[in-house]
Design a protein around this motif. Structure first.
Motif, short mmCIF file in Angstrom:
data_model
loop_
_atom_site.label_atom_id
_atom_site.label_comp_id
_atom_site.label_asym_id
_atom_site.label_seq_id
_atom_site.Cartn_x
_atom_site.Cartn_y
_atom_site.Cartn_z
N MET A 87 35.05 94.77 80.23
CA MET A 87 34.36 95.55 79.20
C MET A 87 35.22 95.76 77.96
N PRO A 88 36.53 96.03 78.09
CA PRO A 88 37.33 96.14 76.87
C PRO A 88 37.27 94.87 76.01
N ALA A 89 37.18 93.71 76.65
CA ALA A 89 37.06 92.45 75.89
C ALA A 89 35.76 92.44 75.09
N HIS A 90 34.67 92.91 75.68
CA HIS A 90 33.39 92.95 74.96
C HIS A 90 33.46 93.96 73.81
N LEU A 91 34.09 95.10 74.03
CA LEU A 91 34.23 96.11 72.97
C LEU A 91 35.05 95.56 71.80
N ARG A 92 36.14 94.89 72.10
CA ARG A 92 36.99 94.33 71.05
C ARG A 92 36.25 93.26 70.26
N ALA A 93 35.47 92.44 70.96
CA ALA A 93 34.67 91.41 70.27
C ALA A 93 33.61 92.06 69.38
N ALA A 94 33.01 93.15 69.86
CA ALA A 94 31.98 93.84 69.07
C ALA A 94 32.56 94.46 67.80
N LEU A 95 33.83 94.83 67.83
CA LEU A 95 34.48 95.46 66.68
C LEU A 95 35.04 94.44 65.68
N THR A 96 35.07 93.20 66.06
CA THR A 96 35.58 92.15 65.17
C THR A 96 34.41 91.25 64.78
N ALA A 97 34.53 89.94 64.91
CA ALA A 97 33.45 89.03 64.51
C ALA A 97 33.46 87.79 65.38
N VAL A 98 32.29 87.24 65.61
CA VAL A 98 32.20 85.98 66.34
C VAL A 98 31.95 84.81 65.40
N SER A 99 31.79 85.09 64.10
CA SER A 99 31.62 84.01 63.13
C SER A 99 32.36 84.34 61.84
N LEU A 100 32.72 83.27 61.12
CA LEU A 100 33.39 83.38 59.83
C LEU A 100 32.75 82.40 58.87
N SER A 101 32.66 82.77 57.61
CA SER A 101 32.23 81.86 56.55
C SER A 101 33.36 81.75 55.54
N ILE A 102 33.77 80.52 55.23
CA ILE A 102 34.89 80.30 54.33
C ILE A 102 34.47 79.25 53.30
N PRO A 103 34.60 79.54 52.00
CA PRO A 103 34.30 78.52 51.00
C PRO A 103 35.23 77.31 51.16
N VAL A 104 34.72 76.14 50.85
CA VAL A 104 35.54 74.93 50.83
C VAL A 104 35.69 74.53 49.37
N ILE A 105 36.92 74.43 48.91
CA ILE A 105 37.23 74.07 47.53
C ILE A 105 38.32 73.00 47.56
N GLY A 106 38.10 71.92 46.89
CA GLY A 106 39.10 70.85 46.87
C GLY A 106 39.32 70.23 48.23
N GLY A 107 38.29 70.22 49.06
CA GLY A 107 38.40 69.60 50.38
C GLY A 107 39.13 70.43 51.42
N ARG A 108 39.39 71.70 51.11
CA ARG A 108 40.11 72.59 52.03
C ARG A 108 39.44 73.95 52.11
N PRO A 109 39.53 74.61 53.25
CA PRO A 109 39.06 76.00 53.31
C PRO A 109 39.86 76.82 52.28
N ALA A 110 39.18 77.66 51.51
CA ALA A 110 39.80 78.41 50.42
C ALA A 110 40.46 79.68 50.96
#
Length: 138
Positions: A87-110
């Motif tokens: 359960m602590p693992a589920h709580l920690r996941a709920a407080l953070t994120a399971v996905s990220l969005s990162i712009p790509v500029i110049g062929g690399r994550p910005a």
């Protein structure tokens, strides 16, 4: 407009922040997409993804200790099917994120100068975590 997808396997030895920046940057470069948006999604409920300081190990240790304090392992949770870290693992996941969005500029994550991409393992045992990557752009 083009898009590409990939699934990477991240072996974790147990709890903690495990940097995956190098693998993510390499995959984005291999797609040939110069400008766009990268999405990462971890396909589990007991780990998460973070963008975090990648220069000072003390910052990561402090973050790990903080989450240990706010969601401690205990047999007091009703959901303990897989042990006291379940359960602590589920709580920690709920407080953070399971996905990220990162712009790509110049062929690399910005990413900023001191930013790294991390899989944050919240379970004590070793796991093989699946992270889906998707980039769209040109």
């Amino acid at each position: 407009m083009r898009q590409a997808h990939h699934e990477m396997i991240v072996p974790t030895p147990g709890q903690g922040l495990h940097e995956i920046t190098r693998e993510v940057v390499s995959w984005v470069a291999d797609t040939g997409i110069a400008t766009g948006l990268l999405t990462l999604f971890v396909r589990h409920t007991s780990c998460s993804l973070l963008i975090q300081e990648n220069a000072a190990p003390a910052a990561r240790r402090d973050l790990e200790r903080y989450f240990t304090r706010i969601a401690p392992e205990s047999r007091a949770y009703e959901h303990d099917d897989e042990g006291p870290d379940d359960m602590p693992a589920h709580l920690r996941a709920a407080l953070t994120a399971v996905s990220l969005s990162i712009p790509v500029i110049g062929g690399r994550p910005a990413l900023g100068t001191w930013q790294g991409v991390y899989l944050f393992e919240h379970r004590s045992a070793a796991h093989r975590r699946r992270v889906a990557l998707h980039v769209i752009g040109e």
